[in-house]
Design a protein around this motif. Sequence first.
Motif, PDB file in Angstrom:
ATOM      1  N   SER A  23      35.151  38.722  31.066  1.00  0.00           N
ATOM      2  CA  SER A  23      36.161  39.621  30.483  1.00  0.00           C
ATOM      3  C   SER A  23      37.523  39.463  31.151  1.00  0.00           C
ATOM      4  N   THR A  24      37.670  38.432  31.959  1.00  0.00           N
ATOM      5  CA  THR A  24      38.922  38.195  32.676  1.00  0.00           C
ATOM      6  C   THR A  24      39.351  36.737  32.527  1.00  0.00           C
ATOM      7  N   THR A  25      40.496  36.441  33.084  1.00  0.00           N
ATOM      8  CA  THR A  25      40.988  35.072  33.144  1.00  0.00           C
ATOM      9  C   THR A  25      41.329  34.760  34.592  1.00  0.00           C
ATOM     10  N   GLU A  81      44.881  43.773  30.467  1.00  0.00           N
ATOM     11  CA  GLU A  81      45.651  44.958  30.838  1.00  0.00           C
ATOM     12  C   GLU A  81      46.111  45.003  32.283  1.00  0.00           C
ATOM     13  N   ARG A  82      45.353  44.376  33.190  1.00  0.00           N
ATOM     14  CA  ARG A  82      45.715  44.526  34.597  1.00  0.00           C
ATOM     15  C   ARG A  82      45.418  43.264  35.387  1.00  0.00           C
ATOM     16  N   ILE A  83      46.008  43.214  36.567  1.00  0.00           N
ATOM     17  CA  ILE A  83      45.787  42.109  37.494  1.00  0.00           C
ATOM     18  C   ILE A  83      44.867  42.620  38.596  1.00  0.00           C
ATOM     19  N   ALA A  84      43.681  42.021  38.701  1.00  0.00           N
ATOM     20  CA  ALA A  84      42.714  42.450  39.700  1.00  0.00           C
ATOM     21  C   ALA A  84      42.965  41.785  41.054  1.00  0.00           C
ATOM     22  N   LEU A  85      43.524  40.572  41.042  1.00  0.00           N
ATOM     23  CA  LEU A  85      43.785  39.843  42.281  1.00  0.00           C
ATOM     24  C   LEU A  85      44.962  38.908  42.062  1.00  0.00           C
ATOM     25  N   ASP A  86      45.832  38.826  43.036  1.00  0.00           N
ATOM     26  CA  ASP A  86      46.954  37.885  43.014  1.00  0.00           C
ATOM     27  C   ASP A  86      47.279  37.547  44.453  1.00  0.00           C
ATOM     28  N   ILE A  87      46.798  36.374  44.924  1.00  0.00           N
ATOM     29  CA  ILE A  87      47.062  35.985  46.316  1.00  0.00           C
ATOM     30  C   ILE A  87      47.407  34.500  46.378  1.00  0.00           C
ATOM     31  N   GLU A  88      48.104  34.150  47.440  1.00  0.00           N
ATOM     32  CA  GLU A  88      48.394  32.744  47.692  1.00  0.00           C
ATOM     33  C   GLU A  88      47.098  32.059  48.106  1.00  0.00           C
ATOM     34  N   ILE A  89      46.960  30.809  47.726  1.00  0.00           N
ATOM     35  CA  ILE A  89      45.723  30.075  48.002  1.00  0.00           C
ATOM     36  C   ILE A  89      45.401  30.068  49.487  1.00  0.00           C
ATOM     37  N   LEU A  96      32.800  36.852  39.444  1.00  0.00           N
ATOM     38  CA  LEU A  96      33.072  36.562  38.044  1.00  0.00           C
ATOM     39  C   LEU A  96      31.960  35.717  37.426  1.00  0.00           C
ATOM     40  N   ALA A  97      31.566  36.046  36.205  1.00  0.00           N
ATOM     41  CA  ALA A  97      30.582  35.265  35.450  1.00  0.00           C
ATOM     42  C   ALA A  97      31.321  34.174  34.681  1.00  0.00           C
TER      43      ALA A  97
END
Length: 114
Positions: free
Chosen positions: A32-34, A48-56, A88-89
């Motif tokens: 259900s995410t990308t 609708e939302r960002i669950a994670l956003d981090i630098e590698i 994530l699946a």
Amino acid sequence: MTVMNEPLPPDHPAMRLLRSGERIRTHIPAKSTTIVVTDERIAVADEERIALDIEIHRLRRIQFDIERERPATLVIVPEHPTHEPQVLAIPPEHYHEVGEALAYIGQRLYHTAP
């Protein structure tokens, strides 16, 4: 790594994350995410939302488990505990894209190791 042929829709939340000159290397649909991998970052977002956003280089661990007769499981664990790990699946038709993304992320982690 190949860039996916179909770009993310311009109104997708992950598109707001892009910095000037930053390029999306790939985006992978999970249940259900990308998952979005850019030149420098990894993000997990739904419509609708960002669950994670981090630098590698701020990843602690990334793991990809494949089992018979089930979607694979991708686990993304950030270094800092305030960022929630993502589980994530991944459907089988996207294993190839995940493999390419993991190779890119792994090389980035290796070259930025302390």
